[in-house]
Design an enzyme around this catalytic site. Structure first.
Site, mmCIF file in Angstrom:
data_model
loop_
_atom_site.group_PDB
_atom_site.id
_atom_site.type_symbol
_atom_site.label_atom_id
_atom_site.label_comp_id
_atom_site.label_asym_id
_atom_site.label_seq_id
_atom_site.Cartn_x
_atom_site.Cartn_y
_atom_site.Cartn_z
ATOM 1 C CD GLU A 147 -8.457 1.178 -10.891
ATOM 2 O OE1 GLU A 147 -7.568 0.391 -11.193
ATOM 3 O OE2 GLU A 147 -9.391 1.441 -11.659
ATOM 4 C CG ASP A 171 -7.465 6.068 -15.987
ATOM 5 O OD1 ASP A 171 -8.230 5.280 -16.568
ATOM 6 O OD2 ASP A 171 -6.847 5.772 -14.954
HETATM 7 C C1 FRU Z 1 -7.873 3.170 -13.975
HETATM 8 C C2 FRU Z 1 -6.475 2.599 -14.005
HETATM 9 C C3 FRU Z 1 -5.587 3.293 -12.999
HETATM 10 C C4 FRU Z 1 -4.213 3.073 -13.563
HETATM 11 C C5 FRU Z 1 -4.458 3.151 -15.033
HETATM 12 C C6 FRU Z 1 -3.591 2.253 -15.854
HETATM 13 O O1 FRU Z 1 -8.585 3.018 -15.147
HETATM 14 O O2 FRU Z 1 -6.527 1.203 -13.773
HETATM 15 O O3 FRU Z 1 -5.763 2.836 -11.684
HETATM 16 O O4 FRU Z 1 -3.315 4.028 -13.117
HETATM 17 O O5 FRU Z 1 -5.815 2.806 -15.243
HETATM 18 O O6 FRU Z 1 -3.745 2.505 -17.217
#
Ligand code: FRU
Length: 503
Positions: free
Chosen positions: A225, A46
């Site tokens: 998320e 992300d």
């Molecule tokens: C989304 C996610 C988020 C988390 C991060 C961990 O892709 O799963 O929810 O904070 O990636 O790398």
């Protein structure tokens, strides 16, 4: 002796690389995106902490600097002056005794509400405790803050972390914070398993729960998320609140994707205008996208150009995964419905060559774009304007017989991207597929913009009302583009430009 050995191995590397020496260079490796941000090395997922400050666009990102596979998360950091060229900076946040540094956001604290300094940059992120997760506790994700008073160069974690403790929800993460001017307070939009929870704070340190949203609304094929909450102007200049929520799995084409809701926010509650589920991007490869903070009325979005279905196993060498291009979000109406449309940021013109513009092209079965536009070099941008709503397919290909087809199916009123024969596809069973998206526009004519990097296409149809992003891994670079149509279709205008590598 040692010196001689080094000398000979250098020579042999140079000989071995021969004319393809460019392909050995950093940022020019095979499959390396040329107009998209990717980390110099190793893993990313992300985008995080996106904030615009003093003429600089900051892009932090989920990063594991020791492997091309997901692991203990750090915040990598890159900066840009134009949203197109990126410069990687030293890692901003390292894991610590409270855990890995998961996704989150950053704000400019103009009024020094937190006391770290006027205009300090404050990052709000999730501390993920891997030990707590292993022990199956239900409070291993907590929200913490860090600040920078030197333009994001160095960061100090707040001694009182975490600032928002987990009340016993296994998925409790990805805080996106914005300033709510009418009540002069911060709002945190947090993903809490199957819903969004809003919190407020006067100082970014103490948080009070305001409300929950979405348990009964939207798509629920997976965990929620990476939310975002912001305003856009509608066509009457009225402000509408947009709530973005990524979901994994449960996307319209499988795996990860990003839905959004339109509505009103009163500093406490989000009230949706309807019960529709809308998607920012229907393609398989745009996830966890959020917008930059501190950009005034302009809203710029960027996502992670991958999907959790295969992000850890896509072909990779020195690095793995990249971001989408930056996109400007606008509200657009079609019929009685309103949607968030995305279009490439205008800044992309900086790397665009003088375009070849062709008018009134009759496509009889198949039209080789190079026959009129000259040799195509990738990355490239194609803008097409079709006289009417017709069946067509734009096919990218190489001389290994691999191809990607991007097109429209009139009977089903669907756009599609078909990567089933795009080269290396068998690393995961869902990868080789034809993905579809509804046409939302009611207009008679159709326009389409394609941003083509060496291993991705971003399709913006009908001025960004329907968007699809897809990655692929041809064994040889794509070199040709042809347009096919079963009916004699007229392309009113076709613009072809090459895009200059940002590296
Ligand atoms: C989304 C996610 C988020 C988390 C991060 C961990 O892709 O799963 O929810 O904070 O990636 O790398």
């Amino acid at each position: 002796m040692i010196k001689t050995k080094v000398f000979f191995s250098l020579v042999s590397i140079m000989i071995a690389s021969g004319s393809s020496s460019k392909a050995q260079q950093l940022y020019h490796e095979r499959h390396r995106p040329q107009i998209h941000f990717s980390p110099k090395q190793k893993w990313t997922n992300d985008p995080n902490g996106m904030v615009y400050h003093n003429g600089t666009w900051h892009l932090f990102f989920q990063h594991y600097p020791d492997s091309t596979i997901w692991g203990p998360m750090h915040w990598g950091h890159a900066t840009s002056k134009d949203l197109v060229h990126w410069q990687e900076q030293p890692i901003a946040l390292y894991p610590d005794s409270l855990g890995y540094i998961f996704s989150g956001s950053a704000v400019v604290d103009k009024n020094n509400t937190a006391g770290f300094g006027k205009n300090a940059l404050v990052a709000i992120f999730t501390h993920h405790d891997p030990q707590g997760e292993k022990e199956k506790r239900n409070n291993f994700q907590n929200q913490s803050i860090a600040y920078s008073t030197d333009e994001g160069r160095t960061w100090t974690k707040y001694a009182g972390n975490p600032v928002l403790k987990n009340p016993g929800i296994t998925d409790f993460r990805d805080p996106k914070v914005c300033w709510y001017e009418p009540q002069k307070k911060w709002i945190m939009t947090l993903a809490t398993k199957d819903r969004i929870t809003f919190y407020s704070s006067p100082d970014l340190k103490g948080w009070t729960k305001e409300s929950e949203f979405g348990k009964e609304l939207g798509a629920h094929g997976g965990v929620w998320e990476c939310p975002d909450l912001f305003q856009l102007d509608d066509d009457n200049g009225k402000k509408v609140w947009v709530l973005i929520v990524s979901i994994n799995p449960g996307g319209p084409n499988g795996g990860s994707a990003t839905q959004y809701f339109l509505g009103d926010f009163d500093g406490s509650r989000f009230a949706p205008v309807d019960t529709n589920t809308r998607w920012i991007d229907y393609g398989p490869d745009n996830y966890a996208g959020i917008t930059w903070s501190n950009t005034g009325n302009r809203k710029i979005f960027l996502g992670w150009m991958s999907n959790w279905l295969y992000a850890n196993i896509v072909p990779a060498t020195t690095w793995r995964n990249a971001m989408t291009i930056a996109r400007e979000l606008k509200l657009k109406r079609t019929g009685n419905e309103m949607y968030v449309a995305s279009e490439p940021v205008a800044e992309l013109k900086k790397i665009q060559s003088k375009p070849v513009v062709l008018h009134n092209i009759q496509v009889q079965k198949s039209f080789d774009v190079a026959s009129k536009a000259g040799k195509i070099t990738f990355p490239a941008r194609l803008d097409l304007n079709f006289e009417k709503n017709s069946d067509y397919s734009i096919v990218l290909s190489n001389d290994a017989g691999e191809e990607v087809a991007i097109g429209y199916n009139k009977a089903q009123q669907q756009y599609y991207i078909d990567r089933s024969r795009s080269g290396q596809t068998n690393f995961q069973k869902d990868f080789p597929a034809r993905h579809v998206a509804p046409r939302l526009s009611k207009a008679g004519s159709m326009d389409l913009s394609l941003i083509l990097d060496v291993n991705s296409v971003e399709m913006f149809a009908d001025s960004g009302l329907t968007v699809m992003t897809s990655i692929y891994f041809p064994t040889k670079p794509f070199t040709h583009i042809r347009i096919e149509s079963p009916e004699n279709v007229t392309i009113k205008k076709l613009t072809v430009s090459s895009l200059k590598s940002i590296w």
